[in-house]
Design a protein around this motif. Structure first.
Motif, short mmCIF file in Angstrom:
data_model
loop_
_atom_site.label_atom_id
_atom_site.label_comp_id
_atom_site.label_asym_id
_atom_site.label_seq_id
_atom_site.Cartn_x
_atom_site.Cartn_y
_atom_site.Cartn_z
N ARG A 145 0.83 -1.21 0.00
CA ARG A 145 0.00 0.00 0.00
C ARG A 145 0.86 1.26 0.00
O ARG A 145 0.41 2.35 -0.36
CB ARG A 145 -0.92 -0.03 1.23
N GLU A 146 2.13 1.10 0.39
CA GLU A 146 3.04 2.25 0.45
C GLU A 146 3.34 2.84 -0.92
O GLU A 146 4.05 3.85 -1.00
CB GLU A 146 4.38 1.85 1.08
N ILE A 147 2.83 2.26 -1.97
CA ILE A 147 3.03 2.88 -3.27
C ILE A 147 2.42 4.28 -3.27
O ILE A 147 2.76 5.14 -4.08
CB ILE A 147 2.47 1.98 -4.41
N ASP A 153 13.05 4.53 -1.52
CA ASP A 153 12.89 3.57 -0.43
C ASP A 153 11.42 3.16 -0.30
O ASP A 153 11.10 1.99 -0.09
CB ASP A 153 13.34 4.16 0.91
N GLU A 154 10.53 4.13 -0.41
CA GLU A 154 9.10 3.84 -0.23
C GLU A 154 8.59 2.96 -1.38
O GLU A 154 7.79 2.04 -1.17
CB GLU A 154 8.28 5.12 -0.13
N ALA A 155 9.10 3.21 -2.58
CA ALA A 155 8.73 2.34 -3.71
C ALA A 155 9.26 0.93 -3.46
O ALA A 155 8.61 -0.08 -3.75
CB ALA A 155 9.30 2.89 -5.02
N ARG A 156 10.45 0.86 -2.88
CA ARG A 156 11.07 -0.43 -2.55
C ARG A 156 10.24 -1.15 -1.48
O ARG A 156 10.06 -2.37 -1.55
CB ARG A 156 12.49 -0.16 -2.04
N HIS A 157 9.75 -0.40 -0.50
CA HIS A 157 8.90 -1.02 0.52
C HIS A 157 7.65 -1.62 -0.13
O HIS A 157 7.22 -2.72 0.24
CB HIS A 157 8.50 0.00 1.60
N ALA A 158 7.06 -0.90 -1.06
CA ALA A 158 5.89 -1.44 -1.76
C ALA A 158 6.26 -2.74 -2.48
O ALA A 158 5.51 -3.73 -2.44
CB ALA A 158 5.34 -0.41 -2.75
FE LIG Z 1 8.14 3.02 4.01
#
Ligand SMILES: [Fe+2]
Ligand SMILES: [Fe+2]
Length: 472
Positions: free
Chosen positions: A265-267, A297-302
């Motif tokens: 959902r972090e996308i 990083d946030e894209a990576r988390h997604a």
């Molecule tokens: Fe994140």
């Protein structure tokens, strides 16, 4: 040139041969002029990749643009350092090195569809930049200009990675019809490069006026998030993953699915952060590098969430990956207000019930991948808190004011959360049982009745809504 090396050892620290080192190359002035053009190219590419993240529907492109924007921002920083070593403060890096080159990048930024954007970036801009760097290696003295040579070798590795992705994306997404339709536009891009003396300015410029096509109108940034068809029902708030995650009665193995959901959902974070970067001009280069790093990083988390679902044998389309947060922040807040909300939320992740708890759940679940992903996710969040302090808090003047402002801005969104949530955009379908069943099937276990029966949506309390969308 004949020269016996001492005891047949490689000379010149292994950098190059005597022949190469004895050949005159670019004098400093010429070298710096070229470096400034590479800098301009990377800066514009970072800007274009970032500007297209939010409104790009295809998830794979959104993710790749996030990475490619970040890589470009790192090369901008390296080039600033290198130019600064060459008797060049003042750096003069804000000057536009060539008008046709400016038009070249303006045109790609304004590409009206995916096909032209991809062709412009991956078939024109990045290949032109790579050719310029290859030419630098031929023209410069490898001993005297060794620091530039070193950077160019790294940069070309990453350009090759970007081109490898880009050529596959072009092959899939640019059909013959689209290619025919963009012929004259691609010719314009080639003419821009010719009129600029190519990207490095080393070739005699072709004297021919270039006329803007897509960039004839002023650039307008589109900050409304878009998603591809796999993201169904994006306003859905029918499942409250945090309530499940913090419920001690629920088993850790099932909780990993909620963790993966929270990650994918972090996308919405890259979608939101891209709008801050795109709409905050004139900051130091380090601001764009740090913000691009966090965005990536946030894209990576997604993608960690995506991998978690794939590894669990679950189709993530069974979940409803909402966009409430990015959509509302991008359309209702100023860039500074968005940054304030991001900082405020990410500060809340550092406590006992935040990232450490997610890591512990992951480890306790027996799914080693969940533990590992959460461990790195936590480390990234510590970095993000630092980036928030360096840029957002510093801009606000003091930490107390910065937190209070973030709280205010977020409250404004939460105050009418229910009104927006219930305006008929979704039925808030409870997607959890189907997803959990699919996972149990893949794991070869019987579904736990109490997990299956879990049916909790977000309450309207402030505490409940704290996590309502992003996970930072
Ligand atoms: Fe994140
Ligand atoms: Fe974060």
């Amino acid at each position: 040139m004949k020269h016996q090396t001492y005891r047949d050892l490689p000379p010149l620290a292994g950098l190059c041969t005597f022949n190469q080192a004895a050949r005159p190359g670019l004098m400093i002035e010429k070298c710096v002029a070229r470096l400034k053009r590479y800098h301009y190219a990377f800066k514009r590419l970072q800007e274009i990749f970032t500007a297209r993240i939010t409104a790009e529907p295809i998830y794979e492109l959104k993710s790749a643009f996030s990475l490619h924007a970040y890589l470009c921002s790192e090369h901008v920083m390296s080039l600033r350092t290198r130019v600064g070593e060459m008797r060049e403060p003042p750096l003069g890096l804000d000057a536009i090195p060539s008008e046709p080159l400016q038009i070249f990048f303006d045109e790609i930024r304004a590409a009206p569809d995916n096909a032209q954007l991809l062709a412009g970036l991956y078939e024109r801009a990045l290949p032109a930049l790579d050719a310029a760097l290859a030419r630098h290696l031929e023209d410069t003295n490898h001993l005297a200009d060794a620091p530039s040579v070193r950077w160019i070798r790294f940069a070309r590795l990453e350009i090759a990675d970007m081109l490898a992705f880009g050529s596959k994306a072009v092959a899939q997404l640019v059909d013959n019809k689209a290619r025919v339709a963009m012929t004259s536009w691609l010719t314009l891009l080639d003419e821009c490069l010719a009129a600029a003396g190519q990207l490095n300015g080393a070739i005699e410029p072709v004297e021919k006026a270039v006329t803007r096509i897509h960039s004839a109108k002023p650039h307008v940034y589109d900050g409304r998030p878009q998603r591809d068809e796999r993201f169904r029902d994006p306003w859905n708030q029918g499942v409250n993953p945090e309530a499940f995650l913090y419920d001690p009665a629920m088993p850790a193995r099932a909780k990993t699915l909620m963790l993966y959901y929270r990650r994918i959902r972090e996308i919405d974070v890259p979608e939101m952060m891209a709008s801050i970067i795109a709409q905050t001009p004139d900051k130091p280069a380090a601001y764009y590098r740090d913000m691009s790093r966090q965005l990536w990083d946030e894209a990576r988390h997604a993608m960690m969430g995506e991998v978690g679902f794939v590894a669990s044998g679950v189709d993530w389309q069974l979940a409803r990956i909402s966009w409430n947060w990015s959509y509302r922040l991008n359309t209702e807040c100023t860039p500074l207000e968005r940054h304030a909300v991001l900082y405020f939320i990410e500060q809340g992740l550092m406590g006992r019930t935040g990232k450490r708890y997610e890591m512990e759940v992951g480890v306790a679940s027996g799914d080693a991948l969940a533990g590992l992903f959460q461990d790195y996710d936590w480390a990234d969040e510590v970095l993000h808190a630092r980036i928030g302090r360096d840029w957002y808090v510093a801009a606000m003047g003091d930490p107390t004011k910065a937190i209070a402002y973030g709280d205010d801005c977020w409250s404004r969104i939460l105050n009418n959360w229910r009104a927006v949530r219930d305006q008929g955009l979704t039925q808030h379908e409870n997607w959890w049982p189907a997803l959990y069943r699919a996972a149990c099937h893949s794991w070869g276990i019987d579904p736990d009745p109490k997990v299956l029966a879990y049916d909790q949506t977000y309450e309207d309390s402030r505490a409940d809504l704290k996590h309502v969308s992003t996970s930072g």
